[in-house]
Structures are given as structure tokens and as C-alpha cells.
Scaffold this active site. Structure first.
Site, PDB file in Angstrom:
ATOM      1  N   THR A  21      35.196   9.803 -47.202  1.00  0.00           N
ATOM      2  CA  THR A  21      36.326   9.024 -47.725  1.00  0.00           C
ATOM      3  C   THR A  21      36.839   9.595 -49.045  1.00  0.00           C
ATOM      4  O   THR A  21      38.031   9.858 -49.208  1.00  0.00           O
ATOM      5  CB  THR A  21      35.883   7.552 -47.939  1.00  0.00           C
ATOM      6  OG1 THR A  21      35.373   7.063 -46.700  1.00  0.00           O
ATOM      7  CG2 THR A  21      37.028   6.684 -48.395  1.00  0.00           C
ATOM      8  N   LYS A 211      25.460   0.090 -60.709  1.00  0.00           N
ATOM      9  CA  LYS A 211      26.566   0.260 -61.656  1.00  0.00           C
ATOM     10  C   LYS A 211      26.268  -0.421 -62.983  1.00  0.00           C
ATOM     11  O   LYS A 211      26.590   0.127 -64.045  1.00  0.00           O
ATOM     12  CB  LYS A 211      27.849  -0.298 -61.046  1.00  0.00           C
ATOM     13  CG  LYS A 211      28.387   0.580 -59.921  1.00  0.00           C
ATOM     14  CD  LYS A 211      29.455  -0.132 -59.139  1.00  0.00           C
ATOM     15  CE  LYS A 211      30.049   0.733 -58.060  1.00  0.00           C
ATOM     16  NZ  LYS A 211      30.826  -0.017 -57.085  1.00  0.00           N
TER      17      LYS A 211
HETATM   18  N1  LIG Z   1      34.184   5.002 -51.024  1.00  0.00           N
HETATM   19  C1  LIG Z   1      34.368   4.531 -52.252  1.00  0.00           C
HETATM   20  O1  LIG Z   1      35.241   3.704 -52.504  1.00  0.00           O
HETATM   21  C2  LIG Z   1      33.519   5.028 -53.372  1.00  0.00           C
HETATM   22  C3  LIG Z   1      32.453   5.865 -53.171  1.00  0.00           C
HETATM   23  N2  LIG Z   1      31.712   6.282 -54.235  1.00  0.00           N
HETATM   24  C4  LIG Z   1      30.578   7.180 -54.014  1.00  0.00           C
HETATM   25  O2  LIG Z   1      31.067   8.441 -53.609  1.00  0.00           O
HETATM   26  C5  LIG Z   1      30.133   9.035 -52.714  1.00  0.00           C
HETATM   27  C6  LIG Z   1      30.815   9.341 -51.398  1.00  0.00           C
HETATM   28  O3  LIG Z   1      31.307   8.147 -50.846  1.00  0.00           O
HETATM   29  P1  LIG Z   1      32.213   8.156 -49.523  1.00  0.00           P
HETATM   30  O4  LIG Z   1      33.156   9.285 -49.570  1.00  0.00           O
HETATM   31  O5  LIG Z   1      32.730   6.781 -49.390  1.00  0.00           O
HETATM   32  O6  LIG Z   1      31.107   8.428 -48.416  1.00  0.00           O
HETATM   33  P2  LIG Z   1      31.295   8.946 -46.907  1.00  0.00           P
HETATM   34  O7  LIG Z   1      30.116   8.453 -46.165  1.00  0.00           O
HETATM   35  O8  LIG Z   1      32.653   8.624 -46.417  1.00  0.00           O
HETATM   36  O9  LIG Z   1      31.209  10.535 -47.063  1.00  0.00           O
HETATM   37  C7  LIG Z   1      30.014  11.218 -47.307  1.00  0.00           C
HETATM   38  C8  LIG Z   1      30.180  12.666 -46.904  1.00  0.00           C
HETATM   39  O10 LIG Z   1      29.005  13.383 -47.247  1.00  0.00           O
HETATM   40  C9  LIG Z   1      28.497  14.060 -46.100  1.00  0.00           C
HETATM   41  N3  LIG Z   1      27.026  14.034 -46.153  1.00  0.00           N
HETATM   42  C10 LIG Z   1      26.243  12.977 -46.461  1.00  0.00           C
HETATM   43  N4  LIG Z   1      24.956  13.359 -46.396  1.00  0.00           N
HETATM   44  C11 LIG Z   1      24.938  14.660 -46.042  1.00  0.00           C
HETATM   45  C12 LIG Z   1      23.911  15.612 -45.783  1.00  0.00           C
HETATM   46  N5  LIG Z   1      22.643  15.264 -45.897  1.00  0.00           N
HETATM   47  N6  LIG Z   1      24.264  16.854 -45.438  1.00  0.00           N
HETATM   48  C13 LIG Z   1      25.570  17.199 -45.330  1.00  0.00           C
HETATM   49  N7  LIG Z   1      26.589  16.347 -45.557  1.00  0.00           N
HETATM   50  C14 LIG Z   1      26.262  15.100 -45.896  1.00  0.00           C
HETATM   51  C15 LIG Z   1      29.005  13.242 -44.916  1.00  0.00           C
HETATM   52  O11 LIG Z   1      29.020  14.013 -43.760  1.00  0.00           O
HETATM   53  C16 LIG Z   1      30.394  12.875 -45.413  1.00  0.00           C
HETATM   54  O12 LIG Z   1      31.275  13.967 -45.235  1.00  0.00           O
HETATM   55  C17 LIG Z   1      28.964   8.064 -52.609  1.00  0.00           C
HETATM   56  O13 LIG Z   1      27.995   8.390 -53.578  1.00  0.00           O
HETATM   57  C18 LIG Z   1      29.604   6.728 -52.966  1.00  0.00           C
HETATM   58  O14 LIG Z   1      28.680   5.810 -53.479  1.00  0.00           O
HETATM   59  C19 LIG Z   1      31.994   5.925 -55.516  1.00  0.00           C
HETATM   60  C20 LIG Z   1      33.034   5.106 -55.783  1.00  0.00           C
HETATM   61  C21 LIG Z   1      33.862   4.561 -54.728  1.00  0.00           C
HETATM   62  N1  LIG Z   2      31.009   0.580 -52.083  1.00  0.00           N
HETATM   63  C1  LIG Z   2      31.539   0.585 -53.405  1.00  0.00           C
HETATM   64  C2  LIG Z   2      32.438   1.762 -53.578  1.00  0.00           C
HETATM   65  C3  LIG Z   2      32.773   1.995 -54.992  1.00  0.00           C
HETATM   66  O1  LIG Z   2      31.938   2.203 -55.852  1.00  0.00           O
HETATM   67  C4  LIG Z   2      32.311  -0.686 -53.661  1.00  0.00           C
HETATM   68  O2  LIG Z   2      32.608  -1.401 -52.704  1.00  0.00           O
HETATM   69  O3  LIG Z   2      32.591  -0.985 -54.819  1.00  0.00           O
END
Ligand SMILES: NC(=O)C1=CN([C@@H]2O[C@H](COP(=O)(O)OP(=O)(O)OC[C@H]3O[C@@H](n4cnc5c(N)ncnc54)[C@H](O)[C@@H]3O)[C@@H](O)[C@H]2O)C=CC1
Ligand SMILES: N[C@@H](CC=O)C(=O)O
Ligand code: NA
Length: 451
Positions: A21, A211
């Protein structure tokens, strides 16, 4: 590792770990805003590759397939800046350490990792003299960590309290306002990209707890960890809780609180996350959907409030890119980076170019066809009317008597509120209304914002 392109613009290589994402949106910004970023940094950010599980998967923003790799170590070895957006503890932790040990700067949004292994990572970064930045890890797009770390570093923070999880705020808000079930609201939050890969972290309160540990570490300048947070999620909240809260004039919000406490000789910080009743008129009660807000109280600054999108790919990518640009400027120019140099080619435009909406109060003859005539002027300018109210003009008995004696037509007051439209067209509509014979006066023209 900085190289120079054939146009003599220095190049900084960026490795992206994770293409989900947030990672997809970072890839989009690096690609689509490349020119703007180069202009701001004084060096070009070259996306050297994206580490993913499956190189063939379809993504929200698709890059040329050659850029996807399953070899993280090799990708990191070519990078000046590593952006970790995979989530989870391992292998994210090992890869960040590998990047640091190779001398690359790191940007991460991984609160779960920082709130458990932060000290290890920050020590490694300090030892290597590289930057480790993490604005995206707390409250998505909201700039909250830098203000705590820098802007308030000459003050004493006493309390940090807020809504720090977008998913749970979205769920509670949807349950409160639409009566939708917990499960449906969660599914929607997942679809919109707010939730963690395992949404238990959101609904059990662990994400907010991570957080608040990070917030407290910066606010109180001491390391705090996830396991020090007293944490209760929203899984136990029932429809009955919601009804009881509403009947008593409250709304339920999942609050994350860190406060300096000195009682009976104990001096420290209490960290807690729990569902909380807030009076409906409290500013945090108005934080809807996946928005977050944080109150910070400091001895000299008093109370500050930070508000914005707390989750979602694009919003979070904004915070990631802020860290990336800041690091890139330092890598390129040393010190705090090149001072901001405004672009002189951007014009300041006349107000007529903006869009807004108007409230217009018109005093007109109270006779057939007048309303249609006035309304037709809106249509001519392409201005759409949102609401219209008509009332007879309120006259004092003396005024009414005088008007009747003079044979004047009875007056009506028409109050229009328009939809948003081009300022110039709204202004032209008002001017045209004022010209009408049947209109005695336009008594009020005010812009409406926030509707
Ligand atoms: N989605 C949100 O609104 C927010 C997310 N975050 C943080 O950002 C980070 C990413 O979040 P998202 O993009 O939502 O997650 P997501 O699950 O959509 O994307 C994660 C990506 O990392 C890859 N991945 C995960 N483990 C892997 C592994 N072992 N080997 C290879 N690739 C791997 C997945 O294939 C995917 O492409 C997380 O730490 C999350 O807590 C922080 C703030 C907001
Ligand atoms: N899963 C988290 C993503 C942002 O940090 C949230 O819902 O706030
Ligand atoms: Na943030």
C-alpha cells in the site's frame, strides 16, 4: 556511492523494501515527481529497485518489471538510501541493520519494529553515523515526530494524548454514524489500505501502543517500548456500549496517552491505550474516519494539536518522502542541507481563480417569477445552488406602514448557499443579481469554506 548522471546532476540510489500500500505510492512519487524532487534536492533520486515477495504480482503502481527483485541484500548494496515499507519484525530488522552497516541512510514506517527494537537500530545508526528517519511510523501524514524531537526540544513535554490509529477510528466512527457492523467496517478499512497486514495489531490496540511508545520516547527523551504500554483494544466494544455512550452525550474513541506523572515520590511516564468516552463537543470527538489527532502539552508551549490523515498509502507516502528528501539534501549538501530556494516561476494568482462557495442574501420584490429570474442568473454563470430559503422581509411596523403608504411592492428575503464554484463566476453572479430591477439590495455576500 553517489554517482553523476550524463547531465552532471548527481544521483542518489534509493532501494525500496516492500511494494504494498505505502511502498507503491512511494514508487509512484519517486517516478512521477522525479523532476520536482531533483529540483528540491539538487540531486536525482534513482529508484534502484523494489524488494518484494513476488516479482510478478500486480501492484497499485506498476513499475517496469526489471525493478522488482527478491534479492534484498544485493539491492541494499547499491543504495544510498533504503526505504523499509515491509512491516513486521524480521526480516525488516535484519535488512535495516544490513543497510546501516553498509553506510546507507534508512527511512522506515515500521512502528512495530521501532517500538520493540528501536534502541538496537538507533545505536547502530549512531555508531555508523547514518540517519534513521521514521516520521511515517506515527500518525501517517501528520508531521508529529519532528515537532516533538526538534521544535519542542527547548521545552518540557508533560502529556501526549490522541487518536493514533486510523483503522480503529474508522471502525468506531462508521459504527457510531452508520450503524454498520464491526466486521464490515474492518473489511472496508482493509480495502482502503488503512489496516496492518494482520489487522489484529489495529483492533487489539498494539499499533496505537507502538505509536505511543515512539511518541513518548521523543516527547520525554527516554526510550519506551511497546511492552510498557497498558493496552486495551476495541474488540470488546459492543453496539450497547455505543448506544449507552451516545445516550449520555459521549462518543467512543481509542485514545493513546503518555503522561509524565509524579506521585508519592514516583516520577515517570504512564503509557496507555484504551477505548475512551469523550464528550461529543471535545475536539477529538470530531476526528472522523481514518484521521488522527494528537494533543501535546508542554510546560511553556501550553497545548498544541496536530491533525491529519493517519493512514492510507498516499498520505503515509508523503511522510516517507519528507524524510527521504531531508536525508537526500544532507547527503548532497552536508549539514542541514541546501536552504529552501523558492521557485520564482510560480505566479501568485488573482482570487478569481480559486473555487469557493457563497452565501448570498437578496432583498427582492415578493411577486411571481422573481425567484425564477434570480435563479436563472446562477444558471447562466454555471453556478449551482445548494440551498435556497425565502422569507418575507422583516419590517418594523413603522417601516411596513411607510412602505404601504408609498405603494411599494412587498419585499422577500432570499438566502442562497451555492455549491463550490469558480470565485469569478460567483462574483459575476452577484453583480448580475444586483443589476436586476426587482432586486432592491444584495445585503450579504460571504464565502463558505469547510462545507
Ligand atoms: N498502510 C498504512 O496506512 C500505513 C502503514 N505503515 C507501515 O508501513 C509499512 C508497510 O505498510 P503497508 O504498505 O500498508 O503494508 P503492505 O502489507 O501493503 O505491504 C508490505 C509489502 O512488503 C512486502 N513484504 C512483506 N514482508 C516481506 C518479506 N518477508 N519479503 C519480501 N517482501 C515482503 C509485501 O510483499 C508487500 O509488498 C508497515 O510497517 C506499516 O505498519 C505506516 C503508516 C501507515
Ligand atoms: N494500521 C495503521 C496504519 C497507520 O499507521 C492505522 O490504521 O493507523
Ligand atoms: Na507522521
Amino acid at each position: 556511492m553517489t554517482t553523476v548522471s550524463h547531465h552532471d546532476t548527481p544521483v542518489l540510489n534509493v532501494a525500496l523494501l516492500g511494494g504494498g500500500t505505502v511502498g507503491s505510492q512511494v514508487a509512484r512519487i519517486l517516478t512521477e515527481d522525479s523532476e520536482l524532487l531533483t529540483e528540491r534536492i539538487g540531486a536525482r533520486l534513482n529508484l534502484a529497485g523494489v524488494f518484494v515477495r513476488n516479482t510478478a504480482a500486480q501492484r497499485d503502481y506498476q513499475l517496469p518489471s526489471l525493478l522488482y527483485t527478491t534479492d534484498a541484500e544485493e539491492l541494499i548494496s547499491r543504495a544510498d538510501i533504503v526505504i523499509e515499507l515491509m512491516g513486521g519484525i524480521d526480516p525488516a530488522r535484519e535488512l535495516i541493520l544490513a543497510a546501516i552497516n553498509r553506510g546507507a541512510a534508512v527511512v522506515t514506517g515500521n512502528k512495530a519494529l521501532l517500538a520493540t527494537h528501536g534502541t538496537e537500530l538507533f545505536t547502530a545508526a549512531a555508531d555508523q553515523g547514518v540517519q534513521l528517519s521514521f516520521e511515517a511510523s506515527v500518525c501517517g501524514a501528520i508531521p508529529i515526530l519532528r515537532p516533538l524531537r526538534d521544535s519542542l526540544s527547548g521545552d518540557r513535554v508533560t502529556r501526549v494524548m490522541g487518536i493514533a490509529n486510523g483503522t480503529t477510528n474508522y471502525i468506531l466512527d462508521q459504527m457510531d454514524t452508520t450503524g454498520i457492523s464491526f466486521g464490515d467496517a474492518l473489511a472496508e478499512a482493509q480495502r482502503l489500505g488503512y489496516a496492518e497486514a494482520d489487522p489484529t495489531a489495529d483492533i487489539a490496540g498494539h499499533d496505537a501502543a507502538a505509536k505511543v511508545a515512539i511518541l513518548a520516547s521523543l516527547a520525554f527523551q527516554a526510550p519506551f517500548t511497546l511492552d510498557q504500554v497498558d493496552c486495551q483494544g476495541i474488540t470488546t466494544i459492543t453496539a450497547e456500549d455505543n448506544e449507552a455512550a451516545a445516550a449520555a452525550g459521549f462518543v467512543i474513541k481509542l485514545l493513546a496517552i503518555a503522561e509524565r506523572v509524579s506521585t508519592n515520590g514516583d516520577d515517570g511516564v504512564v503509557l496507555r491505550v484504551h477505548p475512551t468516552l469523550l464528550p461529543r463537543e471535545h475536539p477529538l470527538a470530531a476526528v472522523r474516519g481514518a484521521y488522527n489527532a494528537v494533543f501535546v502539552e508542554a510546560e511553556n508551549a501550553g497545548e498544541l494539536m496536530f491533525y491529519g490523515a493517519g493512514a492510507g498509502g498516499e498520505a503515509t507516502a508523503s511522510a516517507v518522502m519528507g524524510d527521504v528528501v531531508s536525508i537526500a539534501k544532507r547527503l548532497q549538501h552536508g549539514g542541514p542541507g541546501r536552504p529552501h530556494t523558492p521557485k520564482t516561476s510560480l505566479d501568485a494568482l488573482e482570487i478569481g481563480h480559486t473555487t469557493t462557495s457563497y452565501m448570498i442574501v437578496v432583498h427582492a420584490a415578493d411577486q411571481p417569477g422573481v425567484l425564477a429570474t434570480v435563479a436563472s442568473l446562477f444558471a447562466e454563470q454555471g453556478v449551482s445552488i445548494e440551498t435556497m430559503q425565502q422569507a418575507p422581509a422583516e419590517l418594523t411596523p413603522l417601516e411596513a406602514e411607510r412602505a404601504a403608504a408609498a405603494g411599494e411592492t412587498p419585499q422577500a428575503v432570499l438566502r442562497f448557499i451555492t455549491h463550490r464554484g469558480l470565485e469569478q463566476r460567483l462574483a459575476d453572479t452577484v453583480a448580475a443579481i444586483e443589476e436586476l430591477d426587482v432586486v432592491s439590495a444584495v445585503t450579504s455576500v460571504l464565502r463558505v469554506e469547510g462545507n
